[in-house]
Structures are given as structure tokens and as C-alpha cells.
Design a protein around this motif. Structure first.
Motif, short mmCIF file in Angstrom:
data_model
loop_
_atom_site.label_atom_id
_atom_site.label_comp_id
_atom_site.label_asym_id
_atom_site.label_seq_id
_atom_site.Cartn_x
_atom_site.Cartn_y
_atom_site.Cartn_z
N THR A 28 0.82 -1.21 0.00
CA THR A 28 0.00 0.00 0.00
C THR A 28 0.86 1.26 0.00
N ARG A 29 2.17 1.13 -0.21
CA ARG A 29 3.09 2.27 -0.10
C ARG A 29 3.72 2.65 -1.44
N MET A 314 -13.08 -4.31 6.06
CA MET A 314 -12.24 -3.12 6.25
C MET A 314 -12.94 -1.87 5.73
N GLY A 315 -13.78 -2.02 4.71
CA GLY A 315 -14.56 -0.89 4.23
C GLY A 315 -15.54 -0.41 5.29
N GLU A 316 -16.16 -1.36 6.00
CA GLU A 316 -17.06 -0.99 7.09
C GLU A 316 -16.30 -0.26 8.19
N TYR A 317 -15.10 -0.74 8.49
CA TYR A 317 -14.28 -0.08 9.51
C TYR A 317 -13.88 1.33 9.07
N LEU A 318 -13.54 1.47 7.80
CA LEU A 318 -13.16 2.78 7.27
C LEU A 318 -14.31 3.78 7.43
N ARG A 319 -15.51 3.38 7.06
CA ARG A 319 -16.64 4.30 7.16
C ARG A 319 -16.99 4.61 8.62
N THR A 384 -4.68 -2.08 6.14
CA THR A 384 -4.75 -2.51 7.53
C THR A 384 -5.54 -1.52 8.38
N HIS A 385 -5.93 -1.98 9.59
CA HIS A 385 -6.59 -1.09 10.54
C HIS A 385 -5.69 0.10 10.88
N GLU A 386 -4.40 -0.16 11.03
CA GLU A 386 -3.47 0.90 11.40
C GLU A 386 -3.39 1.97 10.32
N CYS A 392 -7.50 8.52 8.97
CA CYS A 392 -8.57 9.28 9.62
C CYS A 392 -8.02 10.30 10.60
N ASP A 393 -6.95 9.96 11.31
CA ASP A 393 -6.30 10.94 12.18
C ASP A 393 -5.77 12.12 11.36
#
Length: 403
Positions: A28-29, A314-319, A384-386, A392-393
Motif C-alpha cells: 500500500t506504499r 475493512m470498508g465498514e471499519y473505514l466508514r 490494515t486497521h493501522e 482518519c487521524d
């Protein structure tokens, strides 16, 4: 102007005011000259669903580049039919399909449209006004009104009426018997993530099929897990039977994880009818073995790593995390998403381009549109969650400190 001052690149699309020079990419980098490593929330151009430069795909290239790379179209390989079988099984398709594989998504959609015209003997096509179909002259907006009926469905997107679409009256003048196909793009809408309601799509599919037309699912940007299912059309129950499963499925983007391969799946009975007409279609890279081998490996990895379910979760977590940013900042007007296909509409107190630039300084790369004032998030299914937390931060920080 001397040669050192001359730019040799012809510019045909808008770019941000800042310069971003990529040096290498992995997962992802993306390592850049100006900003160092960036977390890529666009997965290339929405294509690298497995992340950048997967070792397994590089191995396919390395092991086969000096064996099979490009062939004349008279040659057969095992990979054409194998890819169709493996994709059909992995995606749980409701019909038996034949397939042919090309180089670009636009070409795949255009070929599906051409074949629908051939089997129906009709030239008119039905489409939703919010749909992006491709870059070619016959597909891009504004579409030719003598060949396309683009239905304005803006009101339908928020319809809460309990009545059936047949009772609405909005479609009373549509001559379904003239339509070669309903070309359905299930949700990307040129990056706006506008997902039409179930009852509308069920009505249009049944009306077109009932009048002898075909259904084309344009999955160039919504396929291969982008929406939380293998294909975007699978969110609509009307397609759950063999009779109403799409007649044609246009493939692109994720099929090669960025390698330029696209394709068209055609219901087998239609494919046989097309072959019987003597129809011919040929381009230099049709069914090229290297693209087929890479696509087979992409599908294998998606199955082995359960990336469809992972990407959806992960899409649900993102939203969920974006909702927290919206509550904390008060600067987000709307969050729209399905799986790993997401857009954040920014309130007019901020400009999306400035938010994009602020995120770059914090190691985040997104898409954006100043015209629609949104931040665009189509990350790899492997995020990833991280990484989502960092996004989001960083977004909250940008929205709180930009005026």
C-alpha cells in the motif's frame, strides 16, 4: 526554449498543483521524491486490489517472460478457458460464460455493447445518467442521443416511496422494445459512488429483458472486490437467477492488479449464437498469454487470502472511522461507500484540493475533486486497521487546521 526547459509530456488530464514523483511502490506504499513514503488510498488507478508489486505476480512475469509473452491470435493456450472457469467458480456466477480478453476497460464495454447490438439487431442502448462507461467517443459523456437513452435517476437515488417503479410514471415513455441493452454500472459513477436502489434496477432489468434486450454489467471499476462482493451487480438480488444474470460482464482494472488486461464474459448460449453469425473482432493483444497468467494468479490470491470478505469488513471499519472524523470536525457533508469504494464529501468551508495537499504532508495519498469537493478513497483490499487509523487521524487534523 532549449531542450532542458521543454516538457516532452503531452498533458491531457488535470493534475494537482504540487509535484509527486514516484520512485518505487510496494503493497500500500509508494515512495516519492518530494514526500517520502505515501500510503496509497487509490490503489494505483483503483486497480491494484492486491496492493502494488505483489511478489507472486512478479514471479509469474519472471518465470514466463522468456516462454510466453505475446502470440498471434491463431495460437491457443490453456489459459483462456482456465481463466473463465476459475473466475466463474470464484465469483459464484449464476450462468455459464464464454470469455475473451483484451487490453482496456473501455474496449471491454464497447465490445459488450457491440455484441448486444449484434444479437438483438437493435442500436439503442439504455443507461443511467450517473454512469461512466469509458473513454472512447461512443461511450463517454455526453453520449449520442440517437444511440443512447440516459435516464436521469437523481431523484431515484433518495426515493423512499413504497410504490413499484412501474407506478411512478417516470419511465412510461421509455421504448424498452427498442433497446439492445441496459448497460448497468453498479455504483462508481465516475468516482461519485452513487449506488442506484434495488427496486429501480430490478424494474429496468426485467423491463429490458422482457422486451428482448440484453443486460451488460460494466464491472471495470466495480469488479474484483471493490464493492465488497466479487462484482458490483451482485448487490442486486434481481440478478440471482440464471435467467436474469447479466448477458455480458465487462471486466477491467482489478483483473490484472494493474497489468493491462480486460475482458468480456458472455453467456455461453449467446456466445455460441455470436460465433454462428461469423462475427469477427480482433486486436493485437487479444487473449495474450501473459495477461491471462497474471489474471489467473490474481484470482488465486484473492481466493486464498479471502480478500473479498476482508475488503468488505475493512470498508465498514473505514466508514466507521470516517463517521468519527465527521462528528469531531463538523466539516464533512456526506460519506458514501460500498466495500472499498468510498468518497468523503467536504463542506464548502474547506477545499478538497487543499485537504489533499495537507494529507500528502502526513504521508497519505488520496484522490480528490475540487469540482465536487470530495476526497476519494479506493484503497487496496489489503489495507490494515493501522493505515485506516492514520488516514482518519490525518484527515481530522487537516480539517481542523485548514481554514
Amino acid at each position: 526554449m532549449n531542450e532542458s526547459q521543454q516538457s516532452f509530456r503531452m498533458k491531457m488530464f488535470p493534475k494537482p498543483e504540487v509535484t509527486i514523483t514516484a520512485l518505487e511502490a510496494s503493497g500500500t506504499r509508494i515512495l516519492t521524491e518530494e514526500y517520502g513514503p505515501l500510503c496509497d488510498l487509490q490503489s494505483g488507478c483503483w486497480a491494484a486490489v492486491l496492493g502494488h508489486n505483489r511478489r507472486e505476480l512478479s514471479q509469474v512475469l519472471a518465470e514466463n517472460a522468456d516462454k510466453l509473452f505475446h502470440l498471434h491470435h491463431f495460437f491457443d493456450t490453456e489459459h483462456i478457458e482456465a481463466l473463465v472457469r476459475e473466475l466463474t467458480a470464484a465469483a459464484g456466477l449464476k450462468s455459464i460464460y464464454k470469455g475473451s480478453f483484451l487490453s482496456s476497460g473501455s474496449e471491454a464495454v464497447a465490445l459488450a455493447v457491440l455484441l448486444a447490438e449484434l444479437v438483438t439487431g437493435r442500436s439503442m442502448k439504455l443507461c443511467l445518467s450517473i454512469s461512466y462507461l469509458g473513454a472512447s467517443a461512443d461511450l463517454r459523456m455526453p453520449r449520442d442521443k440517437s444511440k443512447w437513452l440516459d435516464i436521469d435517476v437523481e431523484e431515484c437515488l433518495s426515493c423512499d416511496k413504497l410504490t413499484d417503479c412501474r407506478e411512478c410514471g417516470k419511465f412510461a415513455t421509455v421504448a424498452f422494445e427498442e433497446m439492445a441493452a441496459f448497460v448497468f454500472e453498479p455504483g462508481n459513477s465516475g468516482g461519485l459512488v452513487l449506488c442506484p436502489p434495488e427496486k429501480l434496477i430490478a424494474y429496468l432489468v426485467q423491463a429490458v429483458k422482457g422486451a428482448g434486450g440484453c443486460i451488460i454489467a460494466n464491472e471495470v471499476t466495480t469488479g474484483f472486490g471493490r464493492t465488497g462482493k466479487w462484482f458490483g451487480y451482485q448487490h442486486y438480488t434481481v440478478f440471482d437467477t440464471e435467467a436474469l444474470a447479466p448477458d455480458f460482464i465487462a471486466l477491467g482494472k482489478g483483473l490484472g492488479n494493474g497489468y493491462p488486461i480486460s475482458g468480456v464474459l458472455v453467456k455461453a448460449v449467446l456466445g455460441e449464437a455470436i460465433e454462428a453469425t461469423g462475427f469477427r473482432y480482433l486486436q493485437s493483444h487479444i487473449d495474450d498469454p501473459m495477461g491471462l497468467m497474471i489474471a489467473r494468479k490474481v484470482i488465486q490470491l484473492m481466493v486464498e487470502e479471502a480478500l473479498i470478505a476482508k475488503g468488505n469488513k475493512m470498508g465498514e471499519y473505514l466508514r466507521f472511522k470516517l463517521d468519527e472524523v465527521a462528528e469531531a470536525t463538523g466539516a464533512i457533508a456526506e460519506i458514501r461507500g460500498r466495500g472499498m469504494m468510498n468518497v468523503v464529501i467536504i463542506k464548502n468551508t474547506h477545499r478538497a484540493g487543499k485537504v489533499f495537499e495537507a494529507l500528502l504532508t502526513r504521508g497519505i495519498f488520496t484522490g480528490y475533486s475540487d469540482a465536487y469537493n470530495y476526497i476519494h478513497l479506493y484503497p487496496a483490499l489489503t489495507i490494515t486497521h493501522e493505515e485506516i487509523d492514520h488516514l482518519c487521524d490525518s484527515l481530522a487534523h487537516a480539517l481542523q487546521h485548514l481554514i
